[in-house]
Design a protein around this motif. Sequence first.
Motif, PDB file in Angstrom:
ATOM      1  N   PRO A   1       0.823  -1.219   0.000  1.00 50.03           N
ATOM      2  CA  PRO A   1       0.000   0.000   0.000  1.00 50.03           C
ATOM      3  C   PRO A   1       0.856   1.267   0.000  1.00 50.03           C
ATOM      4  CG  PRO A   1      -0.790  -1.548   1.654  1.00 50.03           C
ATOM      5  CD  PRO A   1       0.524  -2.079   1.162  1.00 50.03           C
ATOM      6  N   VAL A   2       2.054   1.169   0.575  1.00 49.10           N
ATOM      7  CA  VAL A   2       2.951   2.321   0.588  1.00 49.10           C
ATOM      8  C   VAL A   2       3.438   2.610  -0.833  1.00 49.10           C
ATOM      9  CG1 VAL A   2       5.067   3.267   1.571  1.00 49.10           C
ATOM     10  CG2 VAL A   2       3.619   1.758   2.950  1.00 49.10           C
TER      11      VAL A   2
ATOM     12  N   LEU B   1       1.827   1.798  -3.462  1.00 46.17           N
ATOM     13  CA  LEU B   1       0.639   2.235  -4.199  1.00 46.17           C
ATOM     14  C   LEU B   1       0.365   3.717  -3.997  1.00 46.17           C
ATOM     15  CD1 LEU B   1      -1.744   1.332  -5.963  1.00 46.17           C
ATOM     16  CD2 LEU B   1      -2.989   0.764  -3.868  1.00 46.17           C
ATOM     17  N   ARG B   2       0.502   4.158  -2.748  1.00 48.43           N
ATOM     18  CA  ARG B   2       0.229   5.569  -2.452  1.00 48.43           C
ATOM     19  C   ARG B   2       1.163   6.475  -3.249  1.00 48.43           C
ATOM     20  NH1 ARG B   2       0.465   6.647   3.655  1.00 48.43           N
ATOM     21  NH2 ARG B   2       2.526   5.818   3.261  1.00 48.43           N
TER      22      ARG B   2
END
Lengths: 206, 206
Positions: A15-16, A18-19
């Motif tokens: 998710p990091v 992705l952000r």
Amino acid sequence: MKTMKISEAVVRRLPVYLRFLNELSKKNVQTVSSQDLGQKLDLNPAQIRKDLAYFGEFGKKGIGYDVDYLIEKIRQILKLDKIIPVALVGAGNLGRALCNYNAYLKDNMKIVAVFDSHESKIGDTINNLKVKSTSEMKATIQELKVRIGIITVPAAEAQQVANQFVEAGVEAILNFAPMIIKVPGEMRVHHADFTTELQSLAYYLD
Amino acid sequence: MKTMKISEAVVRRLPVYLRFLNELSKKNVQTVSSQDLGQKLDLNPAQIRKDLAYFGEFGKKGIGYDVDYLIEKIRQILKLDKIIPVALVGAGNLGRALCNYNAYLKDNMKIVAVFDSHESKIGDTINNLKVKSTSEMKATIQELKVRIGIITVPAAEAQQVANQFVEAGVEAILNFAPMIIKVPGEMRVHHADFTTELQSLAYYLD
């Protein structure tokens, strides 16, 4: 890909990535190298290449990763291309803060129901959601097909709420209460209390 | 021990061990095995033994770890035996929730100052702390010897707050705003936004 076992540490980094990739995409950046990603995210580029290699050959040597393609792939891996309804129990300050975060959850993961056991909070409206009584948890969760439960009640009430989530059939819990909750073995629980975040930061002080 | 480089993943697990050990200590449990720890925390016992071995030979084969001794050691490692003042910027729902968590922070890490840039919040009292203007950040942070800063402002204001923390001399930042902030290389930043927690949970849904 389904049978592959990926470590929790990798899953937590995706998710990091992705952000940051989403930020690049917004700026119309088309490719990014593992060096750029590493510098931005304070991670070893080799680590990033290894993480992403779990999912296939995304990068091209000397060019880097195609930003939009990588976003699509990570979203698939994290199952963010599916709708995931979320319910929250505990309409205090933290619960309210999380409901207000809903606006940021552009992915298909949304808080769709909020519960509290205290009369004074039941019936309040938070970010267009009406706070319901915890006695309605099972029926509402099943009706709305909630898959993830968030616990933001005081420590003393957390286990009971977890039990109710289990009974209602949620598949995973994000627990913000500062205590360890017990759930059946097949269920996934992430603890997200601030104490551990702060304590792990303290290690890095000189 | 000071020159040893411990991975971030290990540092992040130590507070989790500590929390569970504190619970055992309260129940007057004197020893615990890596198997017990592993079962409770959903971690491989071999992983736990490896993590703890970084810090010396704590455990005794066939007996396990002395709970109180291990607590003391982990607290030393995490530097929780020292006083660590913390400041928070952003007195919204999340900021208030965190200030109320102060009661749980039995260790010497405490939120000692709260700031906000909005007139409507300055002067409010949250858990015995008066909300100050962000214009007072530098002076107050230096006076109270604040070492860690927490950011709970909206994404658009996060970088500015980070800059002010840097200028005031904090050593580490816990950022709850859903955006990546830039700080000088030697500074430690942990991102703690809920989106990434939720996204990594989604991976485990069937």
